[in-house]
Write a protein that holds these residues in place. Structure first.
Motif, PDB file in Angstrom:
ATOM      1  N   PRO A  36       0.941  -1.084   0.205  1.00 41.32           N
ATOM      2  CA  PRO A  36       0.002  -0.104   0.091  1.00 41.32           C
ATOM      3  C   PRO A  36       0.940   1.285  -0.087  1.00 41.32           C
ATOM      4  N   ALA A  37       2.140   0.994   0.126  1.00 37.07           N
ATOM      5  CA  ALA A  37       2.903   2.250   0.268  1.00 37.07           C
ATOM      6  C   ALA A  37       4.070   2.433  -0.616  1.00 37.07           C
ATOM      7  N   TRP A  38       3.888   3.003  -1.687  1.00 39.20           N
ATOM      8  CA  TRP A  38       5.238   3.479  -2.602  1.00 39.20           C
ATOM      9  C   TRP A  38       5.877   4.681  -2.523  1.00 39.20           C
ATOM     10  N   VAL A  39       4.764   5.384  -2.192  1.00 31.68           N
ATOM     11  CA  VAL A  39       5.106   7.074  -1.991  1.00 31.68           C
ATOM     12  C   VAL A  39       4.302   7.299  -0.905  1.00 31.68           C
ATOM     13  N   THR A  40       4.907   8.028  -0.002  1.00 31.26           N
ATOM     14  CA  THR A  40       4.024   8.546   1.371  1.00 31.26           C
ATOM     15  C   THR A  40       4.598   9.863   1.721  1.00 31.26           C
ATOM     16  N   SER A  41       3.953  10.648   2.299  1.00 27.86           N
ATOM     17  CA  SER A  41       4.209  11.704   2.942  1.00 27.86           C
ATOM     18  C   SER A  41       3.190  11.792   4.059  1.00 27.86           C
ATOM     19  N   GLU A  42       3.062  13.205   4.813  1.00 30.44           N
ATOM     20  CA  GLU A  42       2.251  13.290   5.911  1.00 30.44           C
ATOM     21  C   GLU A  42       0.749  12.955   5.924  1.00 30.44           C
ATOM     22  N   ARG A  43       0.411  13.421   4.611  1.00 27.66           N
ATOM     23  CA  ARG A  43      -1.033  13.489   4.298  1.00 27.66           C
ATOM     24  C   ARG A  43      -1.354  12.878   2.936  1.00 27.66           C
ATOM     25  N   TYR A  44      -0.386  11.761   2.662  1.00 22.42           N
ATOM     26  CA  TYR A  44      -0.535  11.149   1.199  1.00 22.42           C
ATOM     27  C   TYR A  44       0.100   9.873   1.339  1.00 22.42           C
ATOM     28  N   SER A  45      -0.739   9.014   0.366  1.00 20.36           N
ATOM     29  CA  SER A  45      -0.137   7.666   0.394  1.00 20.36           C
ATOM     30  C   SER A  45      -0.388   7.249  -1.027  1.00 20.36           C
ATOM     31  N   LEU A  46       0.509   6.620  -1.801  1.00 16.81           N
ATOM     32  CA  LEU A  46       0.220   6.196  -3.254  1.00 16.81           C
ATOM     33  C   LEU A  46       0.886   4.871  -3.326  1.00 16.81           C
ATOM     34  N   SER A  47       0.102   3.919  -4.025  1.00 19.05           N
ATOM     35  CA  SER A  47       0.602   2.668  -4.325  1.00 19.05           C
ATOM     36  C   SER A  47       0.394   2.197  -5.823  1.00 19.05           C
ATOM     37  N   LEU A  48       0.514   1.054  -6.504  1.00 22.51           N
ATOM     38  CA  LEU A  48       0.241   0.831  -7.503  1.00 22.51           C
ATOM     39  C   LEU A  48      -1.276   0.770  -7.889  1.00 22.51           C
ATOM     40  N   TRP A  49      -1.955   0.723  -6.947  1.00 23.18           N
ATOM     41  CA  TRP A  49      -3.342   0.740  -7.129  1.00 23.18           C
ATOM     42  C   TRP A  49      -4.362   1.809  -6.845  1.00 23.18           C
ATOM     43  N   LYS A  50      -3.876   2.334  -5.637  1.00 27.09           N
ATOM     44  CA  LYS A  50      -4.724   3.400  -5.269  1.00 27.09           C
ATOM     45  C   LYS A  50      -3.730   4.732  -4.655  1.00 27.09           C
ATOM     46  N   HIS A 139       8.170  14.227   0.529  1.00 23.67           N
ATOM     47  CA  HIS A 139       7.619  13.006   0.316  1.00 23.67           C
ATOM     48  C   HIS A 139       8.507  11.931   0.256  1.00 23.67           C
ATOM     49  N   GLU A 140       8.515  10.741   0.345  1.00 23.90           N
ATOM     50  CA  GLU A 140       9.423   9.531  -0.056  1.00 23.90           C
ATOM     51  C   GLU A 140       8.872   8.250  -0.437  1.00 23.90           C
ATOM     52  N   PHE A 141       9.812   7.806  -1.367  1.00 26.38           N
ATOM     53  CA  PHE A 141       9.764   6.595  -1.849  1.00 26.38           C
ATOM     54  C   PHE A 141       9.713   5.365  -0.797  1.00 26.38           C
ATOM     55  N   ASN A 142       8.696   4.655  -0.563  1.00 26.13           N
ATOM     56  CA  ASN A 142       8.493   3.748   0.666  1.00 26.13           C
ATOM     57  C   ASN A 142       8.899   2.182   0.517  1.00 26.13           C
ATOM     58  N   TRP A 143       8.738   1.543   1.313  1.00 29.01           N
ATOM     59  CA  TRP A 143       9.083   0.262   1.211  1.00 29.01           C
ATOM     60  C   TRP A 143       8.631  -0.505   0.201  1.00 29.01           C
TER      61      TRP A 143
END
Length: 174
Positions: A36-50, A139-143
């Motif tokens: 669920p976590a490809w890119v995250t920030s304090e109020r944002y999360s991006l995965s390949l699906w949502k 933002h950071e690229f996550n696990w």
């Protein structure tokens, strides 16, 4: 002294290690796809699906399948995972049957193709994200993204190990 030492035979376990690397690459690819976590920030999360944003009323999530670069990344990684699964199954069957000499070249070519697709996806993703990102904050690229790179490394390792010809050295001692 064992029989292998008497004949001067050196056993090199490259093929079982390559099989393990292919399995780990496949497992990491599946974990990266489901992450669920490809890119995250304090109020944002991006995965390949949502894509999820924290608004005043809570988190709101949207599908990422509306963006062409995100669909392309997803298709490239799914294709790489499918090729890796096919290569793993072929190598597992060949290893169990003992008829490994003929199939490992095909498996290594499949794994090299999967590596190319995976690396293309992993390079495309941050470039297009930064280009089209509405985020102007940290933002950071996550696990999940890191698991994708780990999968590519294990795919490459398995492909290289399948390319090694240990049988040419061992056949001389029979």
């Amino acid at each position: 002294m064992s029989a292998a030492e008497d004949r001067g035979l050196t056993v090199r376990p490259f093929k079982p290690i390559a099989l393990l690397c292919a399995f780990l690459a496949l497992a990491l690819d599946v974990a990266a796809l489901l992450s669920p976590a490809w890119v995250t920030s304090e109020r944002y999360s991006l995965s390949l699906w949502k894509e999820c944003r924290q608004l005043v009323g809570g988190w709101q999530c949207f599908s990422t399948l509306g963006s062409d670069w995100q669909i392309t990344t997803l298709v490239l990684i799914l294709t790489a995972a499918t090729i890796t699964l096919l290569a793993f199954l072929m190598s597992l069957i060949a290893f169990c049957l003992g008829n490994y000499k003929y199939y490992y070249r095909i498996v290594s070519i499949l794994l090299f193709a999967a590596v190319v697709l995976q690396i293309c996806a992993l390079i495309l993703y941050p470039i297009k994200f930064i280009d089209s990102s509405p985020l102007r904050s940290y933002h950071e690229f996550n696990w999940g993204y890191g698991l994708g790179w780990g999968s590519a490394i294990f795919m490459l390792g398995a492909a290289i190990l399948y390319c090694l010809r240990t049988d040419a050295y061992e056949d001389a001692y029979y």
